[in-house]
Scaffold this motif. Structure first.
Motif, short mmCIF file in Angstrom:
data_model
loop_
_atom_site.label_atom_id
_atom_site.label_comp_id
_atom_site.label_asym_id
_atom_site.label_seq_id
_atom_site.Cartn_x
_atom_site.Cartn_y
_atom_site.Cartn_z
N ARG A 425 46.40 73.10 109.22
CA ARG A 425 46.70 74.11 110.24
C ARG A 425 46.67 73.49 111.64
O ARG A 425 47.48 73.84 112.51
N PRO A 431 50.63 79.11 107.76
CA PRO A 431 49.72 79.46 106.65
C PRO A 431 50.37 79.36 105.27
O PRO A 431 49.74 78.89 104.32
N VAL A 434 50.73 75.72 104.33
CA VAL A 434 49.43 75.20 103.93
C VAL A 434 49.11 75.63 102.50
O VAL A 434 48.61 74.83 101.70
#
Length: 515
Positions: A425, A431, A434
């Motif tokens: 991050r 997000p 990730v």
């Protein structure tokens, strides 16, 4: 100089909200899991509360209730005796070959209840009824007590027992007053699992021709075009399972069962059996003989007496292939639905995360026959093209076994270090990126293990498969059920053997992954 950063843990985060897409996917999975339960309740009241209450208050309903509770009481009691005695002998005594006996005590978990019922019924036809159902269910259920009690015995500190013995208390009173209270949570949890297994079982009671709620629901569904009575009976069964879990949680209490001293617990000293060694070995051998050797010997006998007139190898291979394909589809859908729920449960705290996780676990309290019935009602009313088609069966597997996959996914994500996600991050990754590039690859082995376990339970599932399968499709479980129902034991044996063999392969690989 800046202070050293504290090491991060894998505890859920409270400060961040889950990504919107992940939240939406988890919400869809939760709604998917709750839909059968909600629709079943609506369908049972379709002809009015008075009609539904008439079904619930009928004399036959109370008869089914008494039969189900009686069978559960007998199976739970017998499982407690078998599981706790074997756990004590293999963990706390000088039993010769304790490790081998411990492995043998867990093998019945690989045998579906209807396979156990088939082997006993084909060998002893007079067992049909309550006795046969109780025997078959006990011999496949007692490992649910044995495993947690074994873990509790290995993890408990023997100091309290030694203090009791030093004060002149005999071994029997020490066991009753000191050891048993420490084992109570583990034994109670295993007993609840056994009772839930009995309440939801359809295969063993059907083959043994013993009427319980599951068989009564199936009979009501097949006997009439009016499916409202079956829906009402299904709601009663769901209420029974939920009430059982609630009662166990309330009676568990808040009493502590852990040691309070400092340091690590000392391993217990194995108690010498002395003149009881021969009876102890005989007991372990007897349990192994009836729970493991007897089913295998019966299958071997029927395979030996069978011939080309009783079973067709081509049909067996085709049925095995269908079973593998359907189970793989069920495991794939279940794993996809479980992934967002498991990630949110492991990485985020709050009311929303808790609600999503608990909703996904709704299938844990739903017997397979009630899920199948609710999906039948839903498909006939709103999605008729899906009725008795493969997608509907796969959806049933996902509802039933979503808790298995969610638990595995959550555990796998918790074991992966969140600091790597934080680093990603900080480098500007979104997000979702990730999640795709860091979280899922790190948790992949655990997620795959959950998928393998889901695959095994999908392959063995019977009641939902019977009610939702396409007309011309058979799995190993349904073929075994059909052949046994007509008394064709030699024809049923190859399907039982193939089912055990195919289920054993991923189970073995799963065991190697966890060791």
């Amino acid at each position: 100089m800046l202070p050293a950063a504290r090491p991060r843990t894998s505890r859920p985060r409270a400060s961040r909200r889950p990504p919107a897409l992940l939240l939406v996917l988890a919400a869809l999975a939760a709604v998917f899991a709750l839909l059968p339960l909600a629709y079943l309740a609506v369908r049972s009241l379709e002809r009015g509360p008075g009609f539904a209450w008439g079904v619930v208050a009928d004399e036959r309903t109370f008869l089914l209730l008494g039969r189900s509770l009686g069978l559960a009481a007998v199976v739970v009691s017998a499982s407690l005796v078998l599981g706790m005695s074997l756990a004590w002998l293999t963990v706390r005594t000088t039993l010769p070959g304790a490790r081998l006996w411990s492995v043998l005590a867990t093998l019945p978990l690989a045998v579906p209840s209807y396979v156990a019922a088939f082997t006993w019924l084909s060998a002893f036809p007079d067992l049909a009824g309550f006795t046969g159902a109780a025997v078959a269910l006990t011999l496949v259920s007692f490992p649910y007590v044995y495993l947690p009690v074994t873990a509790a015995l290995r993890g408990s500190d023997p100091a309290q027992e030694e203090v009791s013995r030093s004060l002149g208390v005999g071994p029997l009173r020490t066991f009753v007053r000191v050891t048993l209270p420490q084992l109570r949570p583990a034994a109670a949890g295993g007993a609840v699992l056994v009772a839930l297994y009995v309440f939801s079982d359809f295969g063993a009671v059907s083959l043994m021709r013993y009427d319980t709620f599951t068989r009564g629901i199936y009979t009501s569904y097949r006997a009439s075009f009016d499916r409202t009575p079956a829906a009402a009976l299904s709601v009663v069964l769901v209420v029974m399972t939920i009430a059982l879990v609630a009662v166990e949680s309330r009676t568990r209490g808040r009493a502590g069962h852990s040691r309070t001293g400092t340091g690590t617990a000392r391993p217990s000293v194995a108690a010498p059996l002395g003149r009881w060694q021969a009876p102890a070995l005989a007991w372990c051998a007897a349990v192994t003989a009836v729970a493991v050797l007897m089913p295998l010997a019966t299958l071997a006998y029927w395979l030996a007496v069978g011939n080309s007139a009783t079973w067709d190898p081509a049909t067996l291979l085709d049925t095995a292939g269908t079973t593998l394909g359907v189970a793989a589809a069920g495991a794939a859908l279940t794993t996809c639905l479980a992934l967002p729920v498991g990630v949110i449960a492991a990485r985020y705290r709050g009311r929303t995360a808790h609600l999503l996780e608990q909703s996904a676990y709704a299938g844990h309290a739903l017997p397979g026959i009630t899920v199948a019935l609710s999906l039948v009602f839903f498909a006939v009313r709103y999605a008729e093209p899906l009725y008795q088609e493969l997608p509907l069966l796969v959806c049933a597997y996902a509802v039933l076994f979503l808790p298995v996959s969610v638990a595995a996914t959550r555990a796998a994500v918790l074991q992966s270090p969140p600091v790597l996600e934080d680093v990603a991050r900080s480098l500007g990754r979104s997000p979702l990126r990730v999640l795709r590039e860091v979280t899922v690859p790190l948790a992949a082995p655990g997620v795959a293990a959950g998928a393998a376990l889901t695959f095994v339970v999908c392959m063995k599932e019977l009641p939902a498969t019977l009610m939702l399968r396409p007309t011309a499709m058979d799995t190993l479980a349904t073929r075994l059920w059909t052949e046994t129902g007509t008394g064709s034991f030699a024809a049923a044996a190859p399907y039982a053997a193939a089912l055990i063999l195919l289920a054993a392969i991923p189970s073995y690989l799963l065991g190697r992954h966890r060791t």
